[in-house]
Design a protein around this motif. Structure first.
Motif, PDB file in Angstrom:
ATOM      1  N   GLY A 279      -6.008 -16.757   1.404  1.00  0.00           N
ATOM      2  CA  GLY A 279      -5.123 -15.650   2.564  1.00  0.00           C
ATOM      3  C   GLY A 279      -5.290 -16.196   3.610  1.00  0.00           C
ATOM      4  O   GLY A 279      -5.757 -17.327   4.490  1.00  0.00           O
ATOM      5  N   LEU A 280      -4.657 -15.274   4.030  1.00  0.00           N
ATOM      6  CA  LEU A 280      -3.978 -15.726   5.553  1.00  0.00           C
ATOM      7  C   LEU A 280      -4.208 -14.024   6.375  1.00  0.00           C
ATOM      8  O   LEU A 280      -4.229 -12.575   5.358  1.00  0.00           O
ATOM      9  N   ARG A 281      -4.794 -13.906   7.517  1.00  0.00           N
ATOM     10  CA  ARG A 281      -5.531 -12.667   8.277  1.00  0.00           C
ATOM     11  C   ARG A 281      -4.655 -12.247   9.542  1.00  0.00           C
ATOM     12  O   ARG A 281      -4.435 -14.182  10.109  1.00  0.00           O
ATOM     13  N   TYR A 282      -4.038 -11.481  10.111  1.00  0.00           N
ATOM     14  CA  TYR A 282      -3.660 -10.764  11.098  1.00  0.00           C
ATOM     15  C   TYR A 282      -4.700 -10.775  12.883  1.00  0.00           C
ATOM     16  O   TYR A 282      -4.759  -9.491  11.683  1.00  0.00           O
TER      17      TYR A 282
ATOM     18  N   GLY B  72      -5.223  -9.219   6.498  1.00  0.00           N
ATOM     19  CA  GLY B  72      -5.355 -10.182   5.787  1.00  0.00           C
ATOM     20  C   GLY B  72      -4.750  -9.331   4.402  1.00  0.00           C
ATOM     21  O   GLY B  72      -4.665  -8.273   4.078  1.00  0.00           O
ATOM     22  N   ALA B  73      -4.281 -10.856   3.924  1.00  0.00           N
ATOM     23  CA  ALA B  73      -3.657 -10.351   2.494  1.00  0.00           C
ATOM     24  C   ALA B  73      -4.022 -11.909   2.039  1.00  0.00           C
ATOM     25  O   ALA B  73      -4.581 -13.124   2.456  1.00  0.00           O
ATOM     26  N   GLY B  74      -4.223 -11.889   0.378  1.00  0.00           N
ATOM     27  CA  GLY B  74      -4.715 -12.710   0.142  1.00  0.00           C
ATOM     28  C   GLY B  74      -4.980 -13.000  -1.941  1.00  0.00           C
ATOM     29  O   GLY B  74      -4.926 -11.712  -2.448  1.00  0.00           O
ATOM     30  N   TYR B  75      -4.638 -14.431  -2.109  1.00  0.00           N
ATOM     31  CA  TYR B  75      -4.652 -13.922  -3.911  1.00  0.00           C
ATOM     32  C   TYR B  75      -5.904 -14.749  -4.308  1.00  0.00           C
ATOM     33  O   TYR B  75      -6.655 -15.680  -3.945  1.00  0.00           O
ATOM     34  N   VAL B  76      -6.235 -13.805  -5.189  1.00  0.00           N
ATOM     35  CA  VAL B  76      -7.516 -13.521  -5.707  1.00  0.00           C
ATOM     36  C   VAL B  76      -7.347 -14.259  -7.788  1.00  0.00           C
ATOM     37  O   VAL B  76      -6.798 -14.188  -8.512  1.00  0.00           O
ATOM     38  N   ILE B  77      -8.264 -15.182  -7.304  1.00  0.00           N
ATOM     39  CA  ILE B  77      -8.155 -16.189  -8.677  1.00  0.00           C
ATOM     40  C   ILE B  77     -10.163 -16.095  -8.675  1.00  0.00           C
ATOM     41  O   ILE B  77     -10.668 -16.734  -8.300  1.00  0.00           O
TER      42      ILE B  77
ATOM     43  N   ILE C 226      -3.881  -9.491  -5.767  1.00  0.00           N
ATOM     44  CA  ILE C 226      -4.043  -9.047  -4.830  1.00  0.00           C
ATOM     45  C   ILE C 226      -5.427  -8.407  -4.336  1.00  0.00           C
ATOM     46  O   ILE C 226      -5.455  -7.404  -4.228  1.00  0.00           O
ATOM     47  N   GLN C 227      -5.643  -9.074  -2.974  1.00  0.00           N
ATOM     48  CA  GLN C 227      -6.006  -8.526  -2.074  1.00  0.00           C
ATOM     49  C   GLN C 227      -5.731  -8.095  -0.497  1.00  0.00           C
ATOM     50  O   GLN C 227      -4.996  -9.295  -0.134  1.00  0.00           O
TER      51      GLN C 227
ATOM     52  N   PRO D 141     -13.340  -0.444  -8.927  1.00  0.00           N
ATOM     53  CA  PRO D 141     -12.443  -1.977  -9.113  1.00  0.00           C
ATOM     54  C   PRO D 141     -11.404  -2.325  -8.084  1.00  0.00           C
ATOM     55  O   PRO D 141     -11.144  -3.089  -7.614  1.00  0.00           O
ATOM     56  N   LYS D 142     -11.023  -1.326  -7.577  1.00  0.00           N
ATOM     57  CA  LYS D 142      -9.762  -1.709  -6.532  1.00  0.00           C
ATOM     58  C   LYS D 142     -10.508  -1.583  -5.065  1.00  0.00           C
ATOM     59  O   LYS D 142      -9.918  -2.190  -3.843  1.00  0.00           O
TER      60      LYS D 142
END
Length: 169
Positions: A143-146, A132-137, A100-101, A61-62
Motif C-alpha cells: 500500500g501507500l501511507r501519507y 495508509g491504505a493497502g491491498y491485502v493478499i 482492503i487494509q 477479524p477487522k
C-alpha cells in the motif's frame, strides 16, 4: 498544538473502538501477530529504506493494534549527506473487507544526519502521523501511507507519501 489535537483524536477513536469490543477478561497469545514493514523510497535526490518489525494484537477479524520499532538509512545526493534513524510507533489497523487494509500510525523517530562535505553531525527528532491504505493478499499488504504531519524543512522522508509492504503472521 496540532500534534496534541491529533493525538487526542487518535485516543478517542481507539477508545471507542475498544469500548465496542466484546467483553473478554483474558488475553490470548493466539491473537498476537508478528511481522513488520519494509519501506523504500527512490528519487533523483533521495534514496531511503526502513525496516520496521512489529507486533499487533488481533482484537477481531477487522481490528488490530500494536507497536513497531524501526531502523532506517537515507542518502541525500544533493546535500552530500546521509542519515541513520531509529524509532518506535503505535499502529492501528482496520480491515473493512478481506482485501482492503486501512491504517493509522503515530511514529517518533530519532535521527543522526552526517554532512560529509562539512564533517558535521546534526541530531534531531521527527514525528509523523501516517494514514495508509493497502491491498491485502494473504498475510501481505501492499500500500501507500501519507504523513499528515510532513514538514518539508525537517524531513526524514523524500515526500509525505511512502509506499510499503507489510507482512503479519
Amino acid at each position: 498544538m496540532m500534534i496534541k489535537k491529533l493525538s487526542f483524536l487518535l485516543f478517542v477513536v481507539g477508545a471507542s473502538v475498544f469500548a465496542q469490543q466484546k467483553k473478554s477478561n483474558s488475553f490470548s497469545w493466539d491473537q498476537m501477530r508478528y511481522g513488520g514493514r519494509l519501506s523504500l523510497e527512490l528519487s533523483s535526490d533521495v534514496t531511503s529504506f526502513t525496516i520496521a518489525p512489529a507486533a499487533i494484537y488481533q482484537f477481531n477479524p477487522k481490528i488490530a493494534a500494536g507497536a513497531t520499532i524501526s531502523f532506517g538509512y537515507a542518502d541525500f545526493k544533493n546535500l552530500d549527506s546521509h542519515l541513520y534513524n531509529y524509532g518506535a510507533s503505535i499502529l492501528g489497523i482496520y480491515t473493512p473487507i478481506r482485501q482492503i487494509q486501512l491504517s493509522a500510525e503515530l511514529e517518533q523517530v530519532f535521527v543522526n544526519q552526517r554532512y560529509d562535505r562539512f564533517f558535521e553531525d546534526y541530531n534531531y527528532n521527527y514525528q509523523a502521523l501516517f494514514l495508509g491504505a493497502g491491498y491485502v493478499i494473504g498475510n501481505v499488504a501492499i500500500g501507500l501511507r501519507y504523513d499528515v504531519l510532513y514538514n518539508e524543512d525537517k524531513n526524514l522522508y523524500a515526500s509525505p507519501y511512502a509506499p510499503y509492504i507489510q507482512v503479519f503472521f
